[in-house]
Scaffold this active site. Structure first.
Site, PDB file in Angstrom:
ATOM      1  CB  ALA A  32      -0.849  -0.050   1.146  1.00 26.54           C
ATOM      2  CG  HIS A  37       6.081   2.951   1.599  1.00 28.87           C
ATOM      3  ND1 HIS A  37       4.642   3.246   1.488  1.00 28.87           N
ATOM      4  CD2 HIS A  37       6.264   2.361   2.790  1.00 28.87           C
ATOM      5  CE1 HIS A  37       4.127   2.469   2.656  1.00 28.87           C
ATOM      6  NE2 HIS A  37       5.071   1.982   3.580  1.00 28.87           N
TER       7      HIS A  37
HETATM    8  P1  AMP Z   1       5.159   0.016   6.437  1.00 29.77           P
HETATM    9  O1  AMP Z   1       4.848  -0.622   4.991  1.00 29.77           O
HETATM   10  O2  AMP Z   1       3.979   0.767   7.244  1.00 29.77           O
HETATM   11  O3  AMP Z   1       5.454  -1.276   7.329  1.00 29.77           O
HETATM   12  O4  AMP Z   1       6.231   1.100   6.181  1.00 29.77           O
HETATM   13  C1  AMP Z   1       7.564   0.426   5.598  1.00 29.77           C
HETATM   14  C2  AMP Z   1       8.658   1.584   6.003  1.00 29.77           C
HETATM   15  O5  AMP Z   1       8.221   2.868   5.541  1.00 29.77           O
HETATM   16  C3  AMP Z   1       8.961   1.775   7.426  1.00 29.77           C
HETATM   17  O6  AMP Z   1      10.099   2.143   7.843  1.00 29.77           O
HETATM   18  C4  AMP Z   1       8.179   3.013   7.927  1.00 29.77           C
HETATM   19  O7  AMP Z   1       8.786   3.748   8.760  1.00 29.77           O
HETATM   20  C5  AMP Z   1       8.379   3.772   6.566  1.00 29.77           C
HETATM   21  N1  AMP Z   1       7.270   5.068   6.321  1.00 29.77           N
HETATM   22  C6  AMP Z   1       6.019   4.734   6.619  1.00 29.77           C
HETATM   23  N2  AMP Z   1       5.421   5.860   6.276  1.00 29.77           N
HETATM   24  C7  AMP Z   1       6.418   6.800   6.212  1.00 29.77           C
HETATM   25  C8  AMP Z   1       6.390   8.306   5.944  1.00 29.77           C
HETATM   26  N3  AMP Z   1       5.069   8.899   5.765  1.00 29.77           N
HETATM   27  N4  AMP Z   1       7.327   8.990   5.785  1.00 29.77           N
HETATM   28  C9  AMP Z   1       8.593   8.132   5.818  1.00 29.77           C
HETATM   29  N5  AMP Z   1       8.637   6.950   6.056  1.00 29.77           N
HETATM   30  C10 AMP Z   1       7.584   6.157   6.014  1.00 29.77           C
END
Ligand code: AMP
Length: 282
Positions: A32, A37
Site C-alpha cells: 500500500a 515509502h
Molecule cells: P510500512 O509499509 O508501514 O511497514 O512501512 C515501511 C517503511 O516505510 C517503514 O520503515 C516506515 O517507517 C516507513 N514509512 C511509512 N510511512 C512513512 C512516511 N510517511 N515517511 C517516511 N517513511 C515512512
C-alpha cells in the site's frame, strides 16, 4: 525492475550483482505504498548501486486479526509506483516462504519493546523483529532504510542489529507528510477525505507541544494541553508522551541539553494513527 517471490532466486540474482562490488540498499514495507515509502527508496538509490524493496504484510506483527484483514493491499499500484521510482528489485514472498523452518530469535531489546506501542500491541514488536531479521538474512543488504514515522520500530531494529552484530547499517529517514501535516501512512487510505483533513490536527498538536517544551513550559503541562486539544469527537487518544529518544522512557523535565521525542497514537474512527516529533535545541 526485477520481481522475485522466492528467496533462492533473489539470492542468486544478488550474488551475481554483488560480484560487481555494488552496495545494496534495502527497504522493507508492507505495501500500500505512498510517497513516504518512496522517500526511503530515494534515500537508498542515492547511496547504493542496487535498491531492493520487499512487500510483505507480516501476519505475526498484527496483534489484531481484523486489523490484518483490513490492512490495504494494492500490489498492482505498488509495482507501478516502484517502477516509476526506479527501484531495482522487488521481493514479494508468501508467508511459508518467509517462515518455513524459522526458529524464533529473542535478542535482548533492553525493554524497548515493552513501552509505548508495546503496551497496546502485545507481540507486535516480536513479529517485527522476526520478519526484519529473516529479510536481512535473505537479502544481506549493506544498508537498511526505515522511517522515523515508526520511531519505536526503528529504535528496536537498531538495537537488534547491534545486539546480533549484524553487518548492516541502519539509515533513518524523515517522515513525509501531507500538506496539512498528517503523516503519510498506508492506513490513511481507510480514512474519508474529511477525516484526512481533520487529522492534520495531530501534527499541529505535536508541533505546538514541541514549541512549548522549547519555551521551557513544564513537561506535564505541555502534555495536559495536548491531550485536551486531542479530545475530538469520533476519535480516541491512546497516548501522548514525551520520552527520551534512546531509552523511550518518559521524561519529566526538558532543558537546553535534552533531546526529546513526543509520541502520539490516536484512533481516528476505526483507524489507528501514530506520529511523533523529535524536539531539540539547535
Ligand atoms: P510500512 O509499509 O508501514 O511497514 O512501512 C515501511 C517503511 O516505510 C517503514 O520503515 C516506515 O517507517 C516507513 N514509512 C511509512 N510511512 C512513512 C512516511 N510517511 N515517511 C517516511 N517513511 C515512512
Amino acid at each position: 525492475m526485477k520481481i522475485f517471490k522466492h528467496k533462492s532466486e533473489l539470492q542468486n540474482y544478488l550474488k551475481h550483482k554483488k560480484t560487481k562490488k555494488g552496495l545494496v540498499g534495502f527497504v522493507p514495507t508492507m505495501g500500500a505504498l505512498h510517497e513516504g515509502h518512496m522517500a526511503l527508496i530515494q534515500a537508498s538509490r542515492e547511496e547504493n548501486e542496487l535498491t531492493v524493496c520487499s512487500i510483505f504484510v507480516n501476519p505475526t506483527q498484527f496483534n489484531d486479526a481484523v486489523d490484518f484483514e483490513k490492512y490495504p493491499r494494492t500490489i498492482g499500484a505498488d509495482l507501478i509506483l516502484l517502477e516509476r521510482n526506479h527501484c531495482d528489485v522487488v521481493f514479494i514472498p508468501d508467508v511459508d516462504e518467509m517462515y518455513q523452518n524459522h526458529q524464533s530469535i529473542h535478542p535482548d531489546l533492553d525493554g524497548l519493546d515493552t513501552k509505548l506501542e508495546g503496551v497496546f500491541r502485545p507481540g507486535h514488536f516480536d513479529g517485527v523483529v522476526q520478519i526484519v531479521y529473516l529479510l536481512l538474512k535473505a537479502i544481506q543488504p549493506d544498508r537498511l532504510y526505515m522511517g522515523l514515522k515508526d520511531f519505536q520500530q526503528q529504535a528496536i531494529i537498531r538495537r537488534m542489529i547491534k545486539v546480533l552484530d549484524m553487518p548492516v547499517v541502519l539509515r533513518s529517514v524523515e517522515t513525509l507528510r501531507e500538506a496539512n501535516g498528517l503523516a503519510m501512512s498506508s492506513r490513511n487510505q481507510r480514512l474519508t477525505a474529511d477525516q484526512r483533513k481533520a487529522a492534520g490536527v495531530i501534527y499541529k498538536t505535536l508541533e505546538k507541544a514541541g514549541q512549548n517544551l522549547l519555551k521551557g513550559y513544564a513537561v506535564q503541562s505541555v502534555i495536559d494541553e495536548a491531550i485536551a486539544d486531542l479530545q475530538i469527537p469520533n476519535t480516541k487518544l491512546e497516548y501522548f508522551k514525551v520520552c527520551d529518544p534512546d531509552t523511550l522512557d518518559e521524561i519529566k523535565s526538558f532543558n537546553d541539553r535534552t533531546t526529546a521525542v513526543i509520541l502520539v497514537t490516536i484512533w481516528w474512527g476505526d483507524v489507528r494513527l501514530i506520529d511523533n516529533l523529535l524536539v531539540k535545541r539547535n
